[in-house]
Design a protein around this motif. Structure first.
Motif, PDB file in Angstrom:
ATOM      1  N   ILE A 159      -3.285   1.812   1.644  1.00  0.00           N
ATOM      2  CA  ILE A 159      -1.838   1.955   1.447  1.00  0.00           C
ATOM      3  C   ILE A 159      -1.276   3.218   2.094  1.00  0.00           C
ATOM      4  CG2 ILE A 159      -1.797   0.570  -0.662  1.00  0.00           C
ATOM      5  CD1 ILE A 159      -1.509   3.376  -2.130  1.00  0.00           C
ATOM      6  N   LEU A 160      -2.137   4.170   2.448  1.00  0.00           N
ATOM      7  CA  LEU A 160      -1.681   5.368   3.162  1.00  0.00           C
ATOM      8  C   LEU A 160      -1.767   5.187   4.664  1.00  0.00           C
ATOM      9  CD1 LEU A 160      -3.256   8.188   0.963  1.00  0.00           C
ATOM     10  CD2 LEU A 160      -0.955   7.213   0.851  1.00  0.00           C
ATOM     11  N   PHE A 161      -2.569   4.240   5.095  1.00  0.00           N
ATOM     12  CA  PHE A 161      -2.740   3.863   6.493  1.00  0.00           C
ATOM     13  C   PHE A 161      -2.831   5.089   7.407  1.00  0.00           C
ATOM     14  CE2 PHE A 161      -1.736   1.442  10.440  1.00  0.00           C
ATOM     15  CZ  PHE A 161      -2.814   0.584  10.345  1.00  0.00           C
ATOM     16  N   LEU A 164       0.155   7.355   8.210  1.00  0.00           N
ATOM     17  CA  LEU A 164       1.299   6.877   8.988  1.00  0.00           C
ATOM     18  C   LEU A 164       2.486   6.478   8.116  1.00  0.00           C
ATOM     19  CD1 LEU A 164      -0.447   4.704  11.742  1.00  0.00           C
ATOM     20  CD2 LEU A 164       0.231   7.112  11.835  1.00  0.00           C
ATOM     21  N   VAL A 165       2.254   6.339   6.807  1.00  0.00           N
ATOM     22  CA  VAL A 165       3.368   5.984   5.911  1.00  0.00           C
ATOM     23  C   VAL A 165       4.319   7.161   5.701  1.00  0.00           C
ATOM     24  CG1 VAL A 165       2.102   4.183   4.687  1.00  0.00           C
ATOM     25  CG2 VAL A 165       1.930   6.547   3.891  1.00  0.00           C
ATOM     26  N   ILE A 166       3.876   8.362   6.041  1.00  0.00           N
ATOM     27  CA  ILE A 166       4.716   9.550   5.881  1.00  0.00           C
ATOM     28  C   ILE A 166       5.587   9.713   7.122  1.00  0.00           C
ATOM     29  CG2 ILE A 166       4.752  12.039   5.479  1.00  0.00           C
ATOM     30  CD1 ILE A 166       3.590  10.409   3.160  1.00  0.00           C
ATOM     31  N   ASP A 167       6.880   9.534   6.946  1.00  0.00           N
ATOM     32  CA  ASP A 167       7.860   9.702   8.025  1.00  0.00           C
ATOM     33  C   ASP A 167       7.498   8.898   9.276  1.00  0.00           C
ATOM     34  OD1 ASP A 167      10.182  10.639   9.091  1.00  0.00           O
ATOM     35  OD2 ASP A 167       9.357  12.584   9.718  1.00  0.00           O
ATOM     36  N   PRO A 168       7.295   7.584   9.151  1.00  0.00           N
ATOM     37  CA  PRO A 168       6.893   6.777  10.304  1.00  0.00           C
ATOM     38  C   PRO A 168       7.933   6.736  11.422  1.00  0.00           C
ATOM     39  CG  PRO A 168       7.538   5.371   8.474  1.00  0.00           C
ATOM     40  CD  PRO A 168       7.481   6.770   7.936  1.00  0.00           C
ATOM     41  N   MET A 183       3.861  -0.531   5.933  1.00  0.00           N
ATOM     42  CA  MET A 183       3.093  -0.126   4.762  1.00  0.00           C
ATOM     43  C   MET A 183       3.943   0.692   3.803  1.00  0.00           C
ATOM     44  SD  MET A 183       0.247  -1.583   4.742  1.00  0.00           S
ATOM     45  CE  MET A 183      -0.353  -0.725   3.295  1.00  0.00           C
ATOM     46  N   ASN A 184       4.824   1.532   4.337  1.00  0.00           N
ATOM     47  CA  ASN A 184       5.725   2.288   3.474  1.00  0.00           C
ATOM     48  C   ASN A 184       6.657   1.337   2.715  1.00  0.00           C
ATOM     49  OD1 ASN A 184       7.110   4.683   2.432  1.00  0.00           O
ATOM     50  ND2 ASN A 184       8.770   4.090   3.801  1.00  0.00           N
ATOM     51  N   GLN A 185       7.161   0.319   3.404  1.00  0.00           N
ATOM     52  CA  GLN A 185       8.022  -0.673   2.746  1.00  0.00           C
ATOM     53  C   GLN A 185       7.270  -1.411   1.645  1.00  0.00           C
ATOM     54  OE1 GLN A 185       9.366  -3.109   6.000  1.00  0.00           O
ATOM     55  NE2 GLN A 185      10.674  -1.511   6.858  1.00  0.00           N
ATOM     56  N   PHE A 186       6.003  -1.734   1.919  1.00  0.00           N
ATOM     57  CA  PHE A 186       5.201  -2.409   0.901  1.00  0.00           C
ATOM     58  C   PHE A 186       5.019  -1.516  -0.323  1.00  0.00           C
ATOM     59  CE2 PHE A 186       0.933  -2.949  -0.977  1.00  0.00           C
ATOM     60  CZ  PHE A 186       1.106  -4.212  -1.533  1.00  0.00           C
ATOM     61  N   GLY A 206      -6.241   5.432   0.583  1.00  0.00           N
ATOM     62  CA  GLY A 206      -5.203   5.066  -0.374  1.00  0.00           C
ATOM     63  C   GLY A 206      -5.452   3.717  -1.014  1.00  0.00           C
ATOM     64  N   LEU A 207      -5.314   3.659  -2.325  1.00  0.00           N
ATOM     65  CA  LEU A 207      -5.466   2.425  -3.088  1.00  0.00           C
ATOM     66  C   LEU A 207      -4.295   2.275  -4.029  1.00  0.00           C
ATOM     67  CD1 LEU A 207      -9.215   2.654  -4.229  1.00  0.00           C
ATOM     68  CD2 LEU A 207      -8.297   1.048  -2.551  1.00  0.00           C
ATOM     69  N   ALA A 208      -3.833   1.047  -4.218  1.00  0.00           N
ATOM     70  CA  ALA A 208      -2.851   0.744  -5.255  1.00  0.00           C
ATOM     71  C   ALA A 208      -3.494  -0.231  -6.229  1.00  0.00           C
ATOM     72  CB  ALA A 208      -1.588   0.138  -4.653  1.00  0.00           C
ATOM     73  N   LEU A 209      -3.435   0.089  -7.513  1.00  0.00           N
ATOM     74  CA  LEU A 209      -3.961  -0.779  -8.562  1.00  0.00           C
ATOM     75  C   LEU A 209      -2.779  -1.305  -9.354  1.00  0.00           C
ATOM     76  CD1 LEU A 209      -6.459   0.938  -7.751  1.00  0.00           C
ATOM     77  CD2 LEU A 209      -7.138   0.897 -10.149  1.00  0.00           C
ATOM     78  N   SER A 210      -2.557  -2.613  -9.288  1.00  0.00           N
ATOM     79  CA  SER A 210      -1.420  -3.247  -9.959  1.00  0.00           C
ATOM     80  C   SER A 210      -1.947  -4.194 -11.017  1.00  0.00           C
ATOM     81  CB  SER A 210      -0.566  -4.014  -8.944  1.00  0.00           C
ATOM     82  OG  SER A 210      -0.164  -3.172  -7.874  1.00  0.00           O
TER      83      SER A 210
END
Length: 220
Positions: A159-161, A164-168, A183-186, A206-210
């Protein structure tokens, strides 16, 4: 403090696998095949030990490394794993066969965006792991989340790719800019899905746990 140095430090504590699994990982990394980072994989294995899922759906098999590691974390779950690249699929099947895990891990060849009718017959799933085309994460989440058992968890990797998710928008490379934006939109979208309790982790890439809320968890 250099984050990559810290990441390597944490990864150094991950126990080694037996020789056959170490070979799969080593060859995949040498060939540039995108497999999960060691510390992220160790966390996912621990999560499986905590949750004790009986059925897992993985979107993005590659050579089968993560599916094998997930199953071996407690040797309980049946794992259905989707791969659209035929060469990767064939290699994953061979790796599963060589480890004699054909009755536990079921690779499926095809585009995850087109297989929902086939996959739903194997659900519901206690855990869904998304690690495929980054621009498709939201689509995969929307498509397969109805197959998640009540109280189940969806894990989204990368999720951090690579940051690149920071200020793409300030990235010069067009492809990197597009992927960073996507990825930032996701991540932004996922944070607003109130049917799920989501935590975002900086572990690995980066991991997202939902975790899907049970009916009693909803409040007016």
């Amino acid at each position: 403090m250099d984050y990559e140095v810290l990441s390597r430090y944490i990864a150094s504590f991950v126990p080694e696998d037996d020789e056959s699994i170490e070979r799969i990982e080593k060859e995949a990394r040498e060939r540039g095949i995108p497999i999960m980072q060691r510390e992220s994989m160790a966390f996912l294995q621990q999560l499986i030990r905590w949750l004790q899922p009986k059925r897992i759906l993985e979107i993005g098999t590659a050579v089968g490394f993560s599916a094998i590691k997930m199953h071996l974390s407690n040797r309980e779950p049946l794992i259905y794993t989707i791969e659209r690249d035929e060469a990767m699929y064939q290699e994953a099947c061979e790796n599963v066969k060589n480890l004699k895990l054909e009755e536990a891990i079921y690779p499926i060849l095809g585009d995850a965006g087109e297989l929902i009718s086939e996959i739903k017959n194997n659900g519901p799933f206690d855990l869904i792991f998304i690690d495929a085309a980054k621009v498709q994460y939201q689509k995969f989440f929307d498509l397969y989340s109805p197959l998640l058992a009540d109280g189940g968890t969806i894990v989204s990797d990368n999720i951090l790719f690579h940051g690149l998710v920071i200020d793409p928008d300030n990235l010069e490379n067009r492809r990197a800019k597009r992927l960073g934006r996507k990825m930032n939109q996701f991540n932004q979208w996922l944070s607003k899905q109130h049917e799920y309790s989501t935590v975002f982790l900086t572990l690995g890439d980066g991991l997202a746990l939902s975790t899907k809320k049970r009916d009693k968890d909803f409040k007016d």
